[in-house]
Design a protein around this motif. Structure first.
Motif, PDB file in Angstrom:
ATOM      1  N   ALA A 122       7.934   2.969  15.227  1.00  0.00           N
ATOM      2  CA  ALA A 122       7.073   2.347  14.232  1.00  0.00           C
ATOM      3  C   ALA A 122       5.932   3.301  13.927  1.00  0.00           C
ATOM      4  O   ALA A 122       5.639   4.204  14.698  1.00  0.00           O
ATOM      5  CB  ALA A 122       6.519   1.025  14.751  1.00  0.00           C
ATOM      6  N   LYS A 123       5.316   3.139  12.787  1.00  0.00           N
ATOM      7  CA  LYS A 123       4.159   3.963  12.486  1.00  0.00           C
ATOM      8  C   LYS A 123       3.159   3.167  11.671  1.00  0.00           C
ATOM      9  O   LYS A 123       3.512   2.210  10.974  1.00  0.00           O
ATOM     10  CB  LYS A 123       4.559   5.243  11.753  1.00  0.00           C
ATOM     11  CG  LYS A 123       5.265   4.989  10.451  1.00  0.00           C
ATOM     12  CD  LYS A 123       5.708   6.299   9.842  1.00  0.00           C
ATOM     13  CE  LYS A 123       6.420   6.065   8.522  1.00  0.00           C
ATOM     14  NZ  LYS A 123       6.786   7.316   7.854  1.00  0.00           N
ATOM     15  N   ILE A 124       1.914   3.586  11.785  1.00  0.00           N
ATOM     16  CA  ILE A 124       0.853   2.939  11.029  1.00  0.00           C
ATOM     17  C   ILE A 124       0.629   3.725   9.756  1.00  0.00           C
ATOM     18  O   ILE A 124       0.399   4.930   9.778  1.00  0.00           O
ATOM     19  CB  ILE A 124      -0.453   2.894  11.850  1.00  0.00           C
ATOM     20  CG1 ILE A 124      -0.230   2.062  13.116  1.00  0.00           C
ATOM     21  CG2 ILE A 124      -1.582   2.303  11.010  1.00  0.00           C
ATOM     22  CD1 ILE A 124      -1.399   2.116  14.076  1.00  0.00           C
ATOM     23  N   VAL A 125       0.763   3.049   8.627  1.00  0.00           N
ATOM     24  CA  VAL A 125       0.495   3.678   7.339  1.00  0.00           C
ATOM     25  C   VAL A 125      -0.561   2.846   6.645  1.00  0.00           C
ATOM     26  O   VAL A 125      -0.314   1.698   6.284  1.00  0.00           O
ATOM     27  CB  VAL A 125       1.768   3.759   6.473  1.00  0.00           C
ATOM     28  CG1 VAL A 125       1.452   4.396   5.128  1.00  0.00           C
ATOM     29  CG2 VAL A 125       2.852   4.549   7.188  1.00  0.00           C
ATOM     30  N   GLY A 126      -1.736   3.402   6.467  1.00  0.00           N
ATOM     31  CA  GLY A 126      -2.818   2.623   5.895  1.00  0.00           C
ATOM     32  C   GLY A 126      -3.108   1.448   6.804  1.00  0.00           C
ATOM     33  O   GLY A 126      -3.302   1.611   8.001  1.00  0.00           O
ATOM     34  N   ASP A 127      -3.103   0.228   6.214  1.00  0.00           N
ATOM     35  CA  ASP A 127      -3.371  -0.936   7.049  1.00  0.00           C
ATOM     36  C   ASP A 127      -2.083  -1.669   7.401  1.00  0.00           C
ATOM     37  O   ASP A 127      -2.104  -2.827   7.767  1.00  0.00           O
ATOM     38  CB  ASP A 127      -4.373  -1.879   6.357  1.00  0.00           C
ATOM     39  CG  ASP A 127      -3.836  -2.367   5.010  1.00  0.00           C
ATOM     40  OD1 ASP A 127      -2.755  -1.889   4.592  1.00  0.00           O
ATOM     41  OD2 ASP A 127      -4.501  -3.206   4.389  1.00  0.00           O
TER      42      ASP A 127
END
Ligand code: FES
Length: 72
Positions: free
Chosen positions: A61-66
């Motif tokens: 998983a990755k965090i993109v923006g919020d």
């Protein structure tokens, strides 16, 4: 946040690999605990204590923006 450089996170499937109960995160002990037969799992899903013998399923998983994007 720079979208080209997302923070790496790991999504963990909360289903116990023993008989499928939902494990609960224990913030104090930093581990997942299964309420059914007492199995413990580490933050990355690895088995700390039986009777479960397989690690929890995890997804990249990755965090993109919020948002957190999970690959399943
Ligand atoms: Fe989790 Fe049995 S279902 S320990």
């Amino acid at each position: 946040e720079d979208p080209a450089n997302p923070k790496k996170v790991l999504a963990v499937n909360p289903k116990c690999t023993h008989e499928g109960c939902d494990v609960k995160w224990s913030a104090g002990e930093k581990k997942y605990e299964c309420p059914c037969h007492g199995a413990d799992f580490a933050a990355d899903g690895k088995v700390l204590k039986g009777p479960a013998s397989k690690a929890l399923a995890t997804y990249p998983a990755k965090i993109v923006g919020d948002r957190i994007l999970v690959k399943v």
